[in-house]
Design a protein around this motif. Sequence first.
Motif, short mmCIF file in Angstrom:
data_model
loop_
_atom_site.label_atom_id
_atom_site.label_comp_id
_atom_site.label_asym_id
_atom_site.label_seq_id
_atom_site.Cartn_x
_atom_site.Cartn_y
_atom_site.Cartn_z
N MET A 1 -22.08 -10.80 -3.81
CA MET A 1 -20.70 -10.83 -4.26
C MET A 1 -19.92 -9.75 -3.50
O MET A 1 -20.37 -8.62 -3.36
N LYS A 2 -18.74 -10.12 -3.00
CA LYS A 2 -17.89 -9.18 -2.28
C LYS A 2 -17.29 -8.15 -3.24
O LYS A 2 -16.85 -8.51 -4.32
N PRO A 3 -17.25 -6.87 -2.85
CA PRO A 3 -16.56 -5.89 -3.71
C PRO A 3 -15.06 -6.18 -3.70
O PRO A 3 -14.50 -6.63 -2.71
N SER A 4 -14.43 -5.94 -4.84
CA SER A 4 -13.00 -6.18 -4.97
C SER A 4 -12.26 -4.86 -5.14
O SER A 4 -12.77 -3.92 -5.74
N ALA A 5 -11.04 -4.83 -4.63
CA ALA A 5 -10.16 -3.66 -4.76
C ALA A 5 -8.73 -4.16 -4.58
O ALA A 5 -8.51 -5.32 -4.20
N LEU A 6 -7.74 -3.29 -4.85
CA LEU A 6 -6.35 -3.67 -4.65
C LEU A 6 -5.58 -2.53 -3.98
O LEU A 6 -5.67 -1.38 -4.41
N THR A 7 -4.86 -2.88 -2.92
CA THR A 7 -3.99 -1.95 -2.21
C THR A 7 -2.62 -2.60 -2.05
O THR A 7 -2.46 -3.80 -2.27
N THR A 8 -1.64 -1.81 -1.63
CA THR A 8 -0.30 -2.33 -1.41
C THR A 8 0.33 -1.65 -0.20
O THR A 8 -0.15 -0.62 0.27
N HIS A 9 1.40 -2.25 0.27
CA HIS A 9 2.14 -1.77 1.44
C HIS A 9 3.57 -2.23 1.26
O HIS A 9 3.81 -3.41 0.96
N VAL A 10 4.55 -1.33 1.40
CA VAL A 10 5.95 -1.68 1.17
C VAL A 10 6.74 -1.46 2.46
O VAL A 10 6.69 -0.38 3.05
N LEU A 11 7.46 -2.50 2.87
CA LEU A 11 8.29 -2.43 4.07
C LEU A 11 9.76 -2.66 3.70
O LEU A 11 10.09 -3.62 3.00
N ASP A 12 10.61 -1.76 4.16
CA ASP A 12 12.06 -1.84 3.95
C ASP A 12 12.61 -2.67 5.11
O ASP A 12 12.87 -2.16 6.20
N THR A 13 12.78 -3.98 4.88
CA THR A 13 13.22 -4.86 5.96
C THR A 13 14.70 -4.72 6.25
O THR A 13 15.15 -5.09 7.34
N ALA A 14 15.47 -4.15 5.33
CA ALA A 14 16.90 -3.93 5.57
C ALA A 14 17.11 -2.87 6.64
O ALA A 14 18.06 -2.94 7.43
N ASN A 15 16.20 -1.89 6.68
CA ASN A 15 16.32 -0.79 7.65
C ASN A 15 15.24 -0.81 8.72
O ASN A 15 15.23 0.04 9.61
N GLY A 16 14.31 -1.75 8.62
CA GLY A 16 13.27 -1.88 9.63
C GLY A 16 12.27 -0.75 9.65
O GLY A 16 11.80 -0.36 10.72
N VAL A 17 11.93 -0.20 8.45
CA VAL A 17 11.01 0.93 8.36
C VAL A 17 10.05 0.75 7.19
O VAL A 17 10.34 0.00 6.26
N PRO A 18 8.91 1.47 7.21
CA PRO A 18 8.08 1.50 6.01
C PRO A 18 8.88 2.17 4.88
O PRO A 18 9.69 3.07 5.13
N ALA A 19 8.64 1.76 3.65
CA ALA A 19 9.36 2.31 2.50
C ALA A 19 8.66 3.57 2.00
O ALA A 19 7.90 3.54 1.03
N GLU A 20 8.92 4.67 2.67
CA GLU A 20 8.33 5.96 2.30
C GLU A 20 8.99 6.49 1.03
O GLU A 20 10.21 6.45 0.88
N GLY A 21 8.17 6.98 0.11
CA GLY A 21 8.69 7.61 -1.10
C GLY A 21 8.98 6.67 -2.25
O GLY A 21 9.64 7.05 -3.21
N MET A 22 8.48 5.44 -2.20
CA MET A 22 8.70 4.51 -3.30
C MET A 22 7.70 4.76 -4.42
O MET A 22 6.49 4.79 -4.18
N ALA A 23 8.20 4.90 -5.63
CA ALA A 23 7.33 5.07 -6.80
C ALA A 23 6.79 3.70 -7.23
O ALA A 23 7.52 2.71 -7.24
N ILE A 24 5.50 3.68 -7.56
CA ILE A 24 4.83 2.46 -7.99
C ILE A 24 4.02 2.78 -9.24
O ILE A 24 3.34 3.81 -9.31
N GLU A 25 4.08 1.89 -10.20
CA GLU A 25 3.18 1.95 -11.35
C GLU A 25 2.28 0.72 -11.30
O GLU A 25 2.72 -0.36 -10.92
N PHE A 26 1.02 0.93 -11.69
CA PHE A 26 0.04 -0.16 -11.71
C PHE A 26 -0.50 -0.29 -13.12
O PHE A 26 -1.02 0.68 -13.68
N TRP A 27 -0.35 -1.47 -13.71
CA TRP A 27 -0.71 -1.72 -15.10
C TRP A 27 -1.77 -2.81 -15.21
O TRP A 27 -1.70 -3.82 -14.51
N ARG A 28 -2.71 -2.61 -16.12
CA ARG A 28 -3.62 -3.69 -16.53
C ARG A 28 -2.97 -4.33 -17.75
O ARG A 28 -2.56 -3.64 -18.67
N MET A 29 -2.86 -5.64 -17.78
CA MET A 29 -2.12 -6.32 -18.83
C MET A 29 -3.01 -6.87 -19.95
O MET A 29 -2.51 -7.27 -20.99
#
Length: 115
Positions: free
Chosen positions: A1-29
Amino acid sequence: MKPSALTTHVLDTANGVPAEGMAIEFWRMEPEPALIARAVTNADGRTDAPLLPPEAFLPGRYELRFDVGGYFAARGSDAGYLGTVVLNVGLKAGAGHYHVPLLLSPWSYSTYRGS
């Protein structure tokens, strides 16, 4: 069985840059909503560590909550009409690495399951 994990990446397409400094919350529902992690994106628009590493992985329904309005407001940009973008995702055991990219502007966003 493959190990599972979760990552994210945020891109600011309006300015053409990575979205540095964005706050993220991750919740189990399930079975009751519970905050799992808080993170802020780095200069590459990524979190420094997985939001859900393999050793903590449990299958189920989760939410990523991105503070898009706060990100744009902190840069003196028009925050548009987006406040918090909430992505509700279902994760399965053995499905491998889940990567959730967010491409955004103050007025729109898109996402997909990345690699």
